[in-house]
Motif scaffolding. Structure first.
Motif, PDB file in Angstrom:
ATOM      1  N   TRP A  42       1.028  -1.320  -0.176  1.00 45.92           N
ATOM      2  CA  TRP A  42       0.191  -0.091   0.352  1.00 45.92           C
ATOM      3  C   TRP A  42       0.979   1.161  -0.630  1.00 45.92           C
ATOM      4  CZ3 TRP A  42      -4.425   0.383  -1.275  1.00 45.92           C
ATOM      5  CH2 TRP A  42      -6.305  -0.597  -1.873  1.00 45.92           C
ATOM      6  N   LEU A  43       1.483   0.974   1.029  1.00 49.15           N
ATOM      7  CA  LEU A  43       2.794   2.543   0.937  1.00 49.15           C
ATOM      8  C   LEU A  43       3.342   2.716  -0.985  1.00 49.15           C
ATOM      9  CD1 LEU A  43       4.663   2.567   4.069  1.00 49.15           C
ATOM     10  CD2 LEU A  43       2.899   3.389   4.128  1.00 49.15           C
ATOM     11  N   HIS A  44       3.777   1.426  -1.390  1.00 47.98           N
ATOM     12  CA  HIS A  44       4.372   1.948  -2.438  1.00 47.98           C
ATOM     13  C   HIS A  44       3.432   2.513  -3.511  1.00 47.98           C
ATOM     14  CE1 HIS A  44       8.465   0.150  -2.442  1.00 47.98           C
ATOM     15  NE2 HIS A  44       7.919  -0.644  -1.138  1.00 47.98           N
ATOM     16  N   ARG A  45       1.697   1.885  -4.242  1.00 53.58           N
ATOM     17  CA  ARG A  45       1.111   2.128  -4.344  1.00 53.58           C
ATOM     18  C   ARG A  45       0.477   3.240  -4.709  1.00 53.58           C
ATOM     19  NH1 ARG A  45      -5.065  -1.088  -4.609  1.00 53.58           N
ATOM     20  NH2 ARG A  45      -3.327  -2.614  -5.582  1.00 53.58           N
ATOM     21  N   PHE A  46       0.852   3.971  -3.267  1.00 55.18           N
ATOM     22  CA  PHE A  46       0.198   5.295  -2.221  1.00 55.18           C
ATOM     23  C   PHE A  46       1.295   6.297  -3.461  1.00 55.18           C
ATOM     24  CE2 PHE A  46       1.598   9.130  -0.172  1.00 55.18           C
ATOM     25  CZ  PHE A  46      -0.015   9.626  -0.252  1.00 55.18           C
TER      26      PHE A  46
END
Length: 68
Positions: A28-32
Motif C-alpha cells: 500500500w505504501l508503494h501504491r500510494f
C-alpha cells in the motif's frame, strides 16, 4: 497507514498496529507513492502548459486520483 509512515514508524510497527502483514503495508505504501508521483506529474504538466493546476473544465482536480 501513510500517516503512520510519515510520522516515522517502520513497516513492522505499522503492520502490528493495523493487524496486517508487513507485505501488505509495503504494497500500500508503494501504491500510494506511485499514485502521488503520477498525480504530481499531471499537475506539473498542466501548470507548465499554462493550464490550471486546480483542474480541468469539468472541475476535477489532478489530485483527486490520489488513493489512501
Amino acid at each position: 497507514m501513510v500517516e503512520l509512515s510519515w510520522s516515522g514508524q517502520r513497516v513492522p510497527a505499522i503492520a502490528d498496529e493495523l493487524r496486517c502483514s508487513p507485505k501488505t503495508v509495503r504494497c500500500w505504501l508503494h501504491r500510494f507513492n506511485r499514485s502521488v508521483w503520477t498525480d504530481w506529474r499531471t499537475w506539473a504538466g498542466r501548470a507548465a502548459s499554462g493550464g490550471s493546476p486546480r483542474g480541468n473544465a469539468q472541475g476535477s482536480s489532478a489530485w483527486s486520483g490520489s488513493r489512501l
